[in-house]
Scaffold this motif. Structure first.
Motif, short mmCIF file in Angstrom:
data_model
loop_
_atom_site.label_atom_id
_atom_site.label_comp_id
_atom_site.label_asym_id
_atom_site.label_seq_id
_atom_site.Cartn_x
_atom_site.Cartn_y
_atom_site.Cartn_z
N SER A 1 -0.35 -4.01 3.98
CA SER A 1 -0.22 -4.81 5.22
C SER A 1 0.39 -4.02 6.37
O SER A 1 0.50 -4.54 7.48
CB SER A 1 0.65 -6.03 4.93
OG SER A 1 1.92 -5.59 4.47
N GLY A 2 0.79 -2.77 6.14
CA GLY A 2 1.41 -1.99 7.23
C GLY A 2 0.36 -1.32 8.10
O GLY A 2 -0.83 -1.67 8.06
N GLY A 3 0.80 -0.35 8.90
CA GLY A 3 -0.10 0.31 9.84
C GLY A 3 -1.26 1.00 9.14
O GLY A 3 -2.43 0.72 9.40
N VAL A 4 -0.95 1.92 8.23
CA VAL A 4 -2.01 2.65 7.52
C VAL A 4 -2.81 1.69 6.64
O VAL A 4 -4.04 1.70 6.61
CB VAL A 4 -1.42 3.80 6.66
CG1 VAL A 4 -2.52 4.54 5.90
CG2 VAL A 4 -0.64 4.79 7.53
N SER B 1 3.55 -8.21 0.25
CA SER B 1 4.53 -9.26 -0.06
C SER B 1 3.93 -10.63 0.28
O SER B 1 2.89 -10.72 0.94
CB SER B 1 5.83 -9.02 0.70
OG SER B 1 5.58 -8.96 2.08
N TYR C 1 3.68 -8.20 -4.53
CA TYR C 1 4.61 -7.33 -5.26
C TYR C 1 5.98 -7.96 -5.47
O TYR C 1 6.77 -7.49 -6.29
CB TYR C 1 4.73 -5.95 -4.60
CG TYR C 1 5.54 -5.86 -3.32
CD1 TYR C 1 6.93 -5.89 -3.33
CD2 TYR C 1 4.91 -5.72 -2.09
CE1 TYR C 1 7.67 -5.79 -2.16
CE2 TYR C 1 5.64 -5.61 -0.91
CZ TYR C 1 7.03 -5.66 -0.95
OH TYR C 1 7.74 -5.57 0.20
N GLY D 1 5.84 6.63 1.42
CA GLY D 1 6.91 6.05 0.60
C GLY D 1 8.21 6.14 1.34
O GLY D 1 8.25 6.60 2.49
N THR E 1 -2.77 14.21 7.18
CA THR E 1 -3.68 13.79 8.26
C THR E 1 -3.97 14.92 9.23
O THR E 1 -3.10 15.65 9.65
CB THR E 1 -3.06 12.62 9.04
OG1 THR E 1 -2.62 11.68 8.10
CG2 THR E 1 -4.06 11.99 9.97
N HIS F 1 8.69 -3.00 7.50
CA HIS F 1 7.85 -4.17 7.19
C HIS F 1 6.96 -4.64 8.33
O HIS F 1 6.75 -5.85 8.48
CB HIS F 1 8.73 -5.33 6.70
CG HIS F 1 9.51 -4.99 5.47
ND1 HIS F 1 8.96 -4.95 4.21
CD2 HIS F 1 10.80 -4.61 5.33
CE1 HIS F 1 9.87 -4.59 3.34
NE2 HIS F 1 11.01 -4.36 3.99
N1 LIG Z 1 0.15 11.58 4.37
C1 LIG Z 1 0.10 11.42 5.70
O1 LIG Z 1 -0.46 12.26 6.40
C2 LIG Z 1 0.70 10.18 6.33
C3 LIG Z 1 0.26 9.75 7.58
C4 LIG Z 1 0.77 8.55 8.10
C5 LIG Z 1 1.74 7.83 7.40
N2 LIG Z 1 2.19 8.32 6.21
C6 LIG Z 1 3.22 7.61 5.45
O2 LIG Z 1 2.66 6.39 4.95
C7 LIG Z 1 3.68 5.41 4.82
C8 LIG Z 1 3.24 4.13 5.48
O3 LIG Z 1 3.05 4.32 6.85
P1 LIG Z 1 2.75 3.05 7.74
O4 LIG Z 1 2.66 3.53 9.13
O5 LIG Z 1 1.64 2.25 7.17
O6 LIG Z 1 4.13 2.25 7.53
P2 LIG Z 1 4.44 0.73 7.84
O7 LIG Z 1 3.54 0.24 8.89
O8 LIG Z 1 5.92 0.68 8.03
O9 LIG Z 1 4.07 -0.04 6.48
C9 LIG Z 1 4.90 0.01 5.36
C10 LIG Z 1 4.29 -0.89 4.29
O10 LIG Z 1 5.04 -0.75 3.10
C11 LIG Z 1 5.25 -2.04 2.54
N3 LIG Z 1 6.52 -2.05 1.81
C12 LIG Z 1 7.76 -1.94 2.34
N4 LIG Z 1 8.67 -1.99 1.36
C13 LIG Z 1 7.97 -2.10 0.19
C14 LIG Z 1 8.35 -2.21 -1.19
N5 LIG Z 1 9.63 -2.19 -1.56
N6 LIG Z 1 7.37 -2.30 -2.11
C15 LIG Z 1 6.07 -2.31 -1.75
N7 LIG Z 1 5.65 -2.24 -0.46
C16 LIG Z 1 6.60 -2.14 0.48
C17 LIG Z 1 5.28 -3.00 3.70
O11 LIG Z 1 4.80 -4.29 3.28
P3 LIG Z 1 5.70 -5.64 3.30
O12 LIG Z 1 6.09 -5.87 4.74
O13 LIG Z 1 4.80 -6.66 2.74
O14 LIG Z 1 6.90 -5.34 2.44
C18 LIG Z 1 4.27 -2.35 4.66
O15 LIG Z 1 2.98 -2.83 4.36
C19 LIG Z 1 4.94 6.03 5.43
O16 LIG Z 1 5.76 6.50 4.37
C20 LIG Z 1 4.43 7.18 6.26
O17 LIG Z 1 5.39 8.21 6.39
C21 LIG Z 1 1.68 9.46 5.65
#
Ligand SMILES: NC(=O)c1ccc[n+]([C@@H]2O[C@H](COP(=O)([O-])OP(=O)(O)OC[C@H]3O[C@@H](n4cnc5c(N)ncnc54)[C@H](OP(=O)(O)O)[C@@H]3O)[C@@H](O)[C@H]2O)c1
Length: 323
Positions: free
Chosen positions: A157-160, A180, A198, A240, A271, A314
């Motif tokens: 449900s987050g950005g990615v 969630s 979860y 994570g 990315t 979140h």
């Molecule tokens: N590899 C790469 O190149 C790359 C690129 C971009 C981002 N990333 C990484 O990807 C991750 C996500 O980025 P994002 O921008 O999507 O972040 P985001 O928008 O903050 O989304 C975080 C997600 O994690 C969930 N979450 C939070 N706590 C949790 C828990 N305890 N158990 C399970 N799910 C949980 C949240 O859902 P709920 O609100 O339902 O809890 C939300 O959907 C980050 O760690 C970021 O650094 C990596």
């Protein structure tokens, strides 16, 4: 022109708005008048200098002088360098830089830009690059997802995640979204076939087996996740609590080493910004296969609040900033 900088590592209180010189273009660069930008998990990791490994690039004890935060933006082309072939002044564009998007004007290589999807506002377009490219490259390049394959996405449900669910559906996969309770309906509304809450169920204890697990939440060890992967399945760790690939490097490398002795694969994604993939996302959006999910919007002056909101972990989709 305004820019958000930080002179020491720390919380959102280290962010300052200052006046800096408007940049001048050279070679294959495009000068963009920024109309909107978006916040990413990377912004607060860079702001805090966490993980430490990232400091090798951004500055060991303090960030390098005048590092402007922010990487996603959308705006209008103000001027182009002599070698630019794809863009002209006045065109609406969106793109990504490593840092430097939280400002009024920026210079960017033309390969890091695409034309703004016609059916989106600047704010919606600014929400795409980092999250959309990560989702696309994790699913298509690293995960090699195929039509009708079974895919499980954590952090859906987050950005990615909100891009990953929709892109995976556009690529023909069967999607199970882990989220969630408050996000279950939203996941179905953007196309998820199944959801696992979860807060109620441990997704690693289910009976279903998946071709690909796209792990954006990063809250379970690979040893547990393996149980729900097909013998030929792949695991793609994306993020994570420690951040992206850099933050979870030790865990990802461990999983990679273990996988050498298994039929299951571990595939990594870092990315990469490029025009061809931005064009691909633009096409998915203009054909209504993908639509950015916007959690909330902040003004430029409120960027520290936007970063604080991201840091809570979140958001329901993307956090955008209007100028
Ligand atoms: N590899 C790469 O190149 C790359 C690129 C971009 C981002 N990333 C990484 O990807 C991750 C996500 O980025 P994002 O921008 O999507 O972040 P985001 O928008 O903050 O989304 C975080 C997600 O994690 C969930 N979450 C939070 N706590 C949790 C828990 N305890 N158990 C399970 N799910 C949980 C949240 O859902 P709920 O609100 O339902 O809890 C939300 O959907 C980050 O760690 C970021 O650094 C990596």
């Amino acid at each position: 022109m305004r820019a958000i900088i930080f002179e020491s590592y720390g919380g959102p209180e280290v962010l300052q708005i200052i006046d800096i010189e408007k940049p001048t273009i050279k070679g294959n660069e495009v000068l963009v008048h920024v109309r909107a930008c978006a916040a990413n998990a990377a912004d607060w990791h860079i702001m805090r200098g966490d993980p430490y490994l990232a400091r090798l690039y951004f500055g060991l004890t303090n960030p390098k002088k005048n590092t402007v935060l922010g990487n996603d933006f959308a705006g209008i082309v103000e001027a182009v360098g002599p070698q630019v072939t794809n863009f002209k002044p006045g065109e609406e564009v969106f793109g990504q830089v490593i840092t430097g998007a939280f400002t009024d004007f920026l210079c960017v290589s033309e390969n890091s830009l695409s034309h703004k999807p016609k059916n989106l506002s600047f704010e919606q377009a600014a929400s795409i690059p980092c999250a959309g490219l990560t989702a696309l490259q994790a699913l298509r390049n690293a995960g090699n997802i195929q039509p009708e394959q079974k895919l499980l996405i954590t952090g859906a449900s987050g950005g990615v995640g909100s891009f990953a669910v929709q892109i995976a559906k556009a690529l023909g996969a069967e999607v199970t979204a882990v989220c969630s309770t408050r996000n279950v309906d939203a996941m179905h509304s953007i196309g998820a076939d199944y959801t696992i809450d979860y807060t109620k169920d441990d997704y690693t204890l289910g009976n279903q087996q998946y071709d690909l697990v796209l792990d954006i939440a990063g809250d379970k060890p690979f040893a547990d996740i393996r149980r729900i992967m097909k013998p030929s399945g792949a695991f793609c760790p994306v993020g994570g609590p420690g951040g992206g690939l850099l933050g979870s490097m030790a865990d990802s490398l461990k999983a990679l080493v273990v996988s050498q002795f298994l039929s299951q694969r571990v595939v990594l994604v870092m990315t990469n910004t490029n025009k061809s993939d931005l064009d691909y996302l633009k096409e998915l959006i203009e054909t209504n296969k993908v639509k950015p999910v916007i959690d909330c919007r902040f003004s430029f002056d409120e960027i520290p609040k936007a970063i604080h909101h991201m840091e809570q972990g979140h958001p329901k989709g993307k956090v955008v900033i209007f100028m």
